[in-house]
Design a protein around this motif. Sequence first.
Motif, mmCIF file in Angstrom:
data_model
loop_
_atom_site.group_PDB
_atom_site.id
_atom_site.type_symbol
_atom_site.label_atom_id
_atom_site.label_comp_id
_atom_site.label_asym_id
_atom_site.label_seq_id
_atom_site.Cartn_x
_atom_site.Cartn_y
_atom_site.Cartn_z
ATOM 1 N N ASP A 88 -7.644 -75.676 8.901
ATOM 2 C CA ASP A 88 -7.155 -75.074 10.148
ATOM 3 C C ASP A 88 -8.273 -74.726 11.118
ATOM 4 N N ALA A 89 -9.525 -74.912 10.693
ATOM 5 C CA ALA A 89 -10.661 -74.669 11.575
ATOM 6 C C ALA A 89 -11.821 -75.577 11.171
ATOM 7 N N LEU A 90 -12.525 -76.065 12.173
ATOM 8 C CA LEU A 90 -13.710 -76.887 11.971
ATOM 9 C C LEU A 90 -14.835 -76.216 12.747
ATOM 10 N N ALA A 91 -16.053 -76.228 12.189
ATOM 11 C CA ALA A 91 -17.150 -75.550 12.870
ATOM 12 C C ALA A 91 -18.476 -76.240 12.597
ATOM 13 N N TRP A 92 -19.345 -76.149 13.590
ATOM 14 C CA TRP A 92 -20.746 -76.554 13.448
ATOM 15 C C TRP A 92 -21.536 -75.260 13.351
ATOM 16 N N ILE A 93 -22.252 -75.073 12.245
ATOM 17 C CA ILE A 93 -22.870 -73.794 11.925
ATOM 18 C C ILE A 93 -24.386 -73.951 11.806
ATOM 19 N N ALA A 94 -25.116 -73.024 12.387
ATOM 20 C CA ALA A 94 -26.571 -73.010 12.213
ATOM 21 C C ALA A 94 -26.883 -72.751 10.743
ATOM 22 N N PRO A 95 -27.879 -73.432 10.187
ATOM 23 C CA PRO A 95 -28.199 -73.225 8.767
ATOM 24 C C PRO A 95 -28.400 -71.757 8.392
ATOM 25 N N ALA A 96 -29.022 -70.979 9.263
ATOM 26 C CA ALA A 96 -29.260 -69.561 8.967
ATOM 27 C C ALA A 96 -27.965 -68.762 8.878
ATOM 28 N N ASP A 97 -26.858 -69.287 9.432
ATOM 29 C CA ASP A 97 -25.580 -68.573 9.437
ATOM 30 C C ASP A 97 -24.610 -69.055 8.359
ATOM 31 N N LEU A 98 -24.985 -70.057 7.593
ATOM 32 C CA LEU A 98 -24.072 -70.613 6.584
ATOM 33 C C LEU A 98 -23.567 -69.562 5.612
ATOM 34 N N LEU A 99 -24.464 -68.732 5.125
ATOM 35 C CA LEU A 99 -24.088 -67.776 4.085
ATOM 36 C C LEU A 99 -23.257 -66.616 4.614
ATOM 37 N N GLU A 100 -23.051 -66.546 5.922
ATOM 38 C CA GLU A 100 -22.207 -65.494 6.495
ATOM 39 C C GLU A 100 -20.720 -65.828 6.397
ATOM 40 N N ARG A 101 -20.388 -67.093 6.127
ATOM 41 C CA ARG A 101 -18.984 -67.505 5.976
ATOM 42 C C ARG A 101 -18.525 -67.236 4.550
ATOM 43 N N LYS A 102 -17.202 -67.119 4.383
ATOM 44 C CA LYS A 102 -16.625 -66.964 3.046
ATOM 45 C C LYS A 102 -16.278 -68.365 2.532
ATOM 46 N N TRP A 103 -17.067 -68.840 1.574
ATOM 47 C CA TRP A 103 -16.960 -70.204 1.068
ATOM 48 C C TRP A 103 -16.101 -70.263 -0.195
#
Length: 136
Positions: free
Chosen positions: A102-117
Amino acid sequence: MPDSPIAVVGAVIVRDGLVFAARRSPERSAGGLWEFPGGKVDPGETPKQALAREIREELAVTVEVGQRAARCTTPVGNALIDLDCYWATLVGDAPSSSTDHDALAWIAPADLLERKWSPADVPIVQAAFLELDRAW
């Protein structure tokens, strides 16, 4: 716990210094969690073939599948997920929609760990982040 793990592949797509991620639709397993797009390996497919097929089916785009980015086996519920992720390069336009997300995103590598994976993707995110961090 099953005797044999479920073989799953994922694409680590990087473009212009950003990493592509997709959030599972709420009605799907792991709904609301982020992942590298991909899916199950069908009988008779190589992991790279499965990944190219899954990306075509889910995101309606073509990727060139490269080298392995990371691989891990993670217990998820009553299953054991063997997630094999590969670096992938988009051939043409970036995806704008998905059949599974339901969502697609381009994420800066430094921000990857801020998402709930998704639990299976967490070790891959950590490995891919470290790889990308070293590359900058």
